[in-house]
Design a protein around this motif. Sequence first.
Motif, PDB file in Angstrom:
ATOM      1  N   UNK A   1      14.705 113.551  40.283  1.00 22.14           N
ATOM      2  CA  UNK A   1      13.651 112.903  41.068  1.00 22.14           C
ATOM      3  C   UNK A   1      13.815 111.393  41.059  1.00 22.14           C
ATOM      4  N   UNK A   2      14.189 110.840  39.923  1.00 25.43           N
ATOM      5  CA  UNK A   2      14.356 109.390  39.853  1.00 25.43           C
ATOM      6  C   UNK A   2      15.557 108.945  40.680  1.00 25.43           C
TER       7      UNK A   2
ATOM      8  N   UNK B   1      14.271 108.797  44.081  1.00 27.02           N
ATOM      9  CA  UNK B   1      13.394 107.634  44.242  1.00 27.02           C
ATOM     10  C   UNK B   1      14.233 106.365  44.381  1.00 27.02           C
TER      11      UNK B   1
ATOM     12  N   UNK C   1       6.466 115.887  46.477  1.00 26.24           N
ATOM     13  CA  UNK C   1       5.920 115.592  45.152  1.00 26.24           C
ATOM     14  C   UNK C   1       5.902 114.094  44.871  1.00 26.24           C
ATOM     15  N   UNK C   2       6.996 113.423  45.163  1.00 24.59           N
ATOM     16  CA  UNK C   2       7.059 111.969  44.941  1.00 24.59           C
ATOM     17  C   UNK C   2       6.002 111.254  45.772  1.00 24.59           C
TER      18      UNK C   2
ATOM     19  N   UNK D   1       3.174 112.575  46.906  1.00 23.22           N
ATOM     20  CA  UNK D   1       1.831 112.904  46.418  1.00 23.22           C
ATOM     21  C   UNK D   1       1.473 112.085  45.190  1.00 23.22           C
ATOM     22  N   UNK D   2       2.470 111.723  44.428  1.00 23.67           N
ATOM     23  CA  UNK D   2       2.226 110.908  43.241  1.00 23.67           C
ATOM     24  C   UNK D   2       2.157 109.421  43.576  1.00 23.67           C
TER      25      UNK D   2
ATOM     26  N   UNK E   1       4.626 107.524  44.461  1.00 24.30           N
ATOM     27  CA  UNK E   1       5.870 106.810  44.163  1.00 24.30           C
ATOM     28  C   UNK E   1       6.633 106.537  45.449  1.00 24.30           C
TER      29      UNK E   1
ATOM     30  N   UNK F   1       5.903 106.595  49.896  1.00 28.72           N
ATOM     31  CA  UNK F   1       4.891 106.725  50.930  1.00 28.72           C
ATOM     32  C   UNK F   1       5.569 107.229  52.193  1.00 28.72           C
TER      33      UNK F   1
ATOM     34  N   UNK G   1       6.615 103.520  47.290  1.00 27.72           N
ATOM     35  CA  UNK G   1       5.160 103.599  47.230  1.00 27.72           C
ATOM     36  C   UNK G   1       4.519 102.481  46.439  1.00 27.72           C
TER      37      UNK G   1
END
Lengths: 263, 263
Positions: A19-20, A23, A55-56, A58-59, A61, A63, A73
């Motif tokens: 995930x990172x 990101x 997921x990213x 929603x958190x 992180x 947009x 985000x």
Amino acid sequence: MGARKGPTEGRDTGTLGKLMALLDLVTHAEGPMRFTDILAVAGQPRGTLHRQLVHLAEEGLLEVDDDGRYLPGLRLLDLASRSWARNEFRLVAEPHLAALQKLTGETVHLGVLRGTSIIYLDKVEGQQPVRMYSQIGNASPIYCTGVGKAALSILPPERLKAMLSELEFQRFTPNTHTAETLAAEMDEIRDRGCAFDREEHEVGIHCVAAPIWSDNLSFIGGVSVTGPAYRLTMERLQDWAKPVRETAENIMRGMRIGLGPRR
Amino acid sequence: MGARKGPTEGRDTGTLGKLMALLDLVTHAEGPMRFTDILAVAGQPRGTLHRQLVHLAEEGLLEVDDDGRYLPGLRLLDLASRSWARNEFRLVAEPHLAALQKLTGETVHLGVLRGTSIIYLDKVEGQQPVRMYSQIGNASPIYCTGVGKAALSILPPERLKAMLSELEFQRFTPNTHTAETLAAEMDEIRDRGCAFDREEHEVGIHCVAAPIWSDNLSFIGGVSVTGPAYRLTMERLQDWAKPVRETAENIMRGMRIGLGPRR
DNA sequence: TCACATATTCCATTATGTGGAACTTAATTT
DNA sequence: AAATTAAGTTCCACATAATGGAATATGTGA
């Protein structure tokens, strides 16, 4: 399986690592990315990628703009501002940086070594309001910044060697170091207690920097004075060397590092 | 199972959600936390928590100091600086903020609505070097800041009502709003096109703010002029109302929002 | 209306995270 | 120095959440 030690395969952080990486991909892009753009470079199957992005987002992180494109985000700002506000190094250094700025009249930087980059933690300019975020948080190459070279100079031989072999040297100006010239300069910097940067990163920019470190080297950073080459002549750089070194020492004293064991 | 819609249970972001909650916990703490401190409040079993912390630390989202305590990591700074640098709203607003600062001589803020908070994206001060991170990224309550109240005023009735019911009103000063007084002020703000804040958040601080929004309300923010009460008297606030509104309009024009459909 | 590109959902399979307990290691006390 | 307590780390059977290929939906231009 999985924990091979190839050059790219450094971490083993499971789902978080993936995930990172994603990101990072979106955050380091030039502009907003559409789903398909990301799919092309992320190397993940459609379904997986989609869920990860959702997921990213929603958190907070990432947009999603009105056109469905992804961009970094704002949740990151909140997290970072707390990281910055609480950073002990920065808190201790702040008054010393201000004093150095006042003395020299030039821009003062505070940086810390992270991996093979220098991350700038603070910047004090003389005149007008500062666009701080534009500099703070930015990761700069270690081999062509004053703070970076100062940091390198206090590494023990093996660690220095390892670091040098990890670096990829990109040429920013005619003066940017190569592996050889950088290695050659190290003794000199160590002896002098500070590093000069004469247009190695940016044409027209000079800089003096001194290292800051803890005994066990779990922490390495530096402080620098930066300005235009026409004002920071070689003589001027020599003049500022002492106050820069003293500022570094004062900061170390404030953190109770570099002066024997803690607590 | 799990997707219940209780008040706390908003997200369904799997493993990431748990990790971010943990990151938030450590980031929002007063100081560095030891493993046991976190264990006591995180509500996770030992083994799980340990692995989560190790993963967060390996990714640089958390750091571990020499005493094994956890604190926010510097990776966050790099991510955030990119988020900030690329933010379209901020980029468009920048020159308008500077102009408003020059005109009024007071501090100018740019904020955006995120959930039930206002996140500050930029700040332009007149005089001396600014500690920008100290303000930027910070989340402030919507009900007692000029920008927050301005943002509320453009919400459609149902959404306003929903928002008001979500808020928890904490009293910062004798003038801080309650649910009732806030609701009562809304029509007035809407009619005037801008909101005043007279010591509602901080004693001695006054502020005028105008809202900024996109047609579909996917984006809501605001711009404000802030200063000491003795200088920003009621008359002065009235004087600045027009330029603040105009600045907001100019920013909207720049973003091609608030003026009919995009592209 | 059809065709095409793009984005989203579905679901059987399997990798990954979970958490209780056992095990180290460090600090404190006797 | 040995014993005691506390703090941190590793282990592994098990359950859950991530995976990824394929089907479906949504949007866009001819």
